[in-house]
Structure formats: C-alpha cells, structure tokens
Write a protein that holds these residues in place. Sequence first.
Motif, PDB file in Angstrom:
ATOM      1  N   SER A  17       0.811  -1.222   0.000  1.00  0.00           N
ATOM      2  CA  SER A  17       0.000   0.000   0.000  1.00  0.00           C
ATOM      3  C   SER A  17       0.843   1.270   0.000  1.00  0.00           C
ATOM      4  O   SER A  17       0.504   2.242  -0.684  1.00  0.00           O
ATOM      5  N   ASP A  37      -9.894  11.242  -0.882  1.00  0.00           N
ATOM      6  CA  ASP A  37      -9.714  10.767   0.486  1.00  0.00           C
ATOM      7  C   ASP A  37      -9.053   9.389   0.490  1.00  0.00           C
ATOM      8  O   ASP A  37      -8.921   8.738  -0.550  1.00  0.00           O
ATOM      9  N   GLU A  38      -8.654   8.951   1.676  1.00  0.00           N
ATOM     10  CA  GLU A  38      -7.902   7.704   1.808  1.00  0.00           C
ATOM     11  C   GLU A  38      -8.686   6.496   1.311  1.00  0.00           C
ATOM     12  O   GLU A  38      -8.133   5.605   0.660  1.00  0.00           O
ATOM     13  N   GLU A  39      -9.962   6.441   1.603  1.00  0.00           N
ATOM     14  CA  GLU A  39     -10.771   5.305   1.161  1.00  0.00           C
ATOM     15  C   GLU A  39     -10.801   5.209  -0.358  1.00  0.00           C
ATOM     16  O   GLU A  39     -10.654   4.123  -0.933  1.00  0.00           O
ATOM     17  N   THR A  40     -10.965   6.350  -1.029  1.00  0.00           N
ATOM     18  CA  THR A  40     -10.986   6.359  -2.492  1.00  0.00           C
ATOM     19  C   THR A  40      -9.610   6.025  -3.050  1.00  0.00           C
ATOM     20  O   THR A  40      -9.492   5.303  -4.044  1.00  0.00           O
ATOM     21  N   HIS A  42      -7.469   4.051  -1.759  1.00  0.00           N
ATOM     22  CA  HIS A  42      -7.291   2.609  -1.631  1.00  0.00           C
ATOM     23  C   HIS A  42      -8.065   1.828  -2.692  1.00  0.00           C
ATOM     24  O   HIS A  42      -7.724   0.681  -2.980  1.00  0.00           O
ATOM     25  N   SER A  43      -9.080   2.464  -3.285  1.00  0.00           N
ATOM     26  CA  SER A  43      -9.836   1.774  -4.329  1.00  0.00           C
ATOM     27  C   SER A  43      -9.019   1.590  -5.600  1.00  0.00           C
ATOM     28  O   SER A  43      -9.387   0.821  -6.484  1.00  0.00           O
ATOM     29  N   THR A  52      -9.757   2.584 -13.222  1.00  0.00           N
ATOM     30  CA  THR A  52     -10.087   3.456 -12.097  1.00  0.00           C
ATOM     31  C   THR A  52     -10.005   4.922 -12.494  1.00  0.00           C
ATOM     32  O   THR A  52     -10.829   5.741 -12.075  1.00  0.00           O
ATOM     33  N   ARG A 163      -9.340  -9.287  -3.343  1.00  0.00           N
ATOM     34  CA  ARG A 163     -10.352  -8.417  -3.924  1.00  0.00           C
ATOM     35  C   ARG A 163     -11.318  -9.230  -4.781  1.00  0.00           C
ATOM     36  O   ARG A 163     -11.004 -10.342  -5.221  1.00  0.00           O
ATOM     37  N   PHE A 184      -6.467  -5.884   1.110  1.00  0.00           N
ATOM     38  CA  PHE A 184      -7.073  -4.578   0.862  1.00  0.00           C
ATOM     39  C   PHE A 184      -8.588  -4.631   0.640  1.00  0.00           C
ATOM     40  O   PHE A 184      -9.229  -3.601   0.519  1.00  0.00           O
ATOM     41  N   HIS A 186     -12.590  -6.243   1.718  1.00  0.00           N
ATOM     42  CA  HIS A 186     -13.334  -6.404   2.960  1.00  0.00           C
ATOM     43  C   HIS A 186     -14.333  -7.542   2.787  1.00  0.00           C
ATOM     44  O   HIS A 186     -14.577  -8.017   1.673  1.00  0.00           O
ATOM     45  N   GLU A 189     -17.385  -7.305   0.241  1.00  0.00           N
ATOM     46  CA  GLU A 189     -16.971  -7.372  -1.166  1.00  0.00           C
ATOM     47  C   GLU A 189     -16.676  -8.814  -1.574  1.00  0.00           C
ATOM     48  O   GLU A 189     -17.126  -9.279  -2.623  1.00  0.00           O
TER      49      GLU A 189
END
Length: 215
Positions: A17, A37-40, A42-43, A52, A163, A184, A186, A189
Amino acid sequence: MKKVVLFDLDGTLTDSSEGILKSIRYMLTKMILPIPDEETLHSFIGPPLRETLHHLYELTDQEARQAEGFYREYFAEHGIQQLSVYDGVAEMLGNLSKEYTLAVATSKPEVFARQIIEGIGLTKYFAGVFGADLIGERSKKVDVITYALAQLKDSAAVMIGDRKFDILGAKANQLRSIGVLYGFGHYEELAEAQPEKIVKTVEELPAAVREVLRM
C-alpha cells in the motif's frame, strides 16, 4: 500431475500500500488532478489503473495512458521497494509448494511483479510470475488468469486473492477461489463475489486450499 494454486500479489503476498499510494499521489499531482480521500485512494489497489482513472476522473484514453506513465515513473524508482511481505507468507508457500505448483497472477505489470518477487526472496516457490502487459491489452484479472493458465501445463486448481476481481476472474476461468481478509478488500466485497472459502489469516491458507480441493 500437481494442481496449480494461483496467488494475487498486492494484498495477498505483500502489503504494497505505501508504494502504490505514493505512486498514485505522484501521478495525480503531475496530472493536476485532485487527490481524493484515503478510502478512495485505496480503491486504486486491485483493478487496472486505467479503469479506475476512467471511473473517477473521466479521463480520455490518451490522458489515462499519460497518467499511467507518471505512475510507473515513480513506482519503478521508489514504489517498487516500498512494501513488506505479510508475516507467515514464506512458511505458507513452503508448505503448499510441497504438494502444488504455485504461481503468481497479478494485474500489476509483469515486469514489476517479477522484480518484486525476486526482491523479496520468494522466486524459489513459484513456477511462474504472470501479470499485465505494458500496453494495456492484458490488464484485467480475468485476462491475466487466462494467460497464466495457458503457460502452465499442470491442471488448474484455485485462485487466492483479497479483492473481488480475483474471485470473479477465477470464476470466469472455471477456477475455485479463496478470499483473504488481511489484504485490501473487505468481507462484504468478497462474500458478494462468492469464493469457495474466505480466510482471515495467512496461516489458514494451507488448510483452506486442501479443503477447497476436496469439494
């Protein structure tokens, strides 16, 4: 004839990461695009980069290729070294390699994946390291898995990844799959993608592989 166990790389064998996210920030800065943001952020880890970029920024193909070039510029010099191997991975691979043919199937460019596997000292466990090409014709996980299976002569068995792309790519290639929760992705998913089994730790993988192959 040994059966094949395919492993994703990022989020399954290595915590990459730091290098990936720094490469993405560098790329977005060079493209004068807002850093999300961090969540995006990480996507970005998992799917093909161009996919992406198209989704989040509606870039043209030419713009996405330019952005991809900036990403690789940073990654090749810095990001490729900014990772760590998950605890227990070497022991797990040593265990499974006694019974199965192991290989890597990653959406990361193959040239980088090979350097990483060699750099972290895991080359001896794998019959092959298969990844995306640099021109974008083989970037989705389903295509990488198809490519990997075409190169390996033993019978296919199972795909392991963190994933949904790993699980769905396996299904499209008529493979069983195992999802891992320490990477990475969850649970929701992975569960929606419906692998044969989901595990929480590296240490659970050898038993999970044997269980899935008995199904």
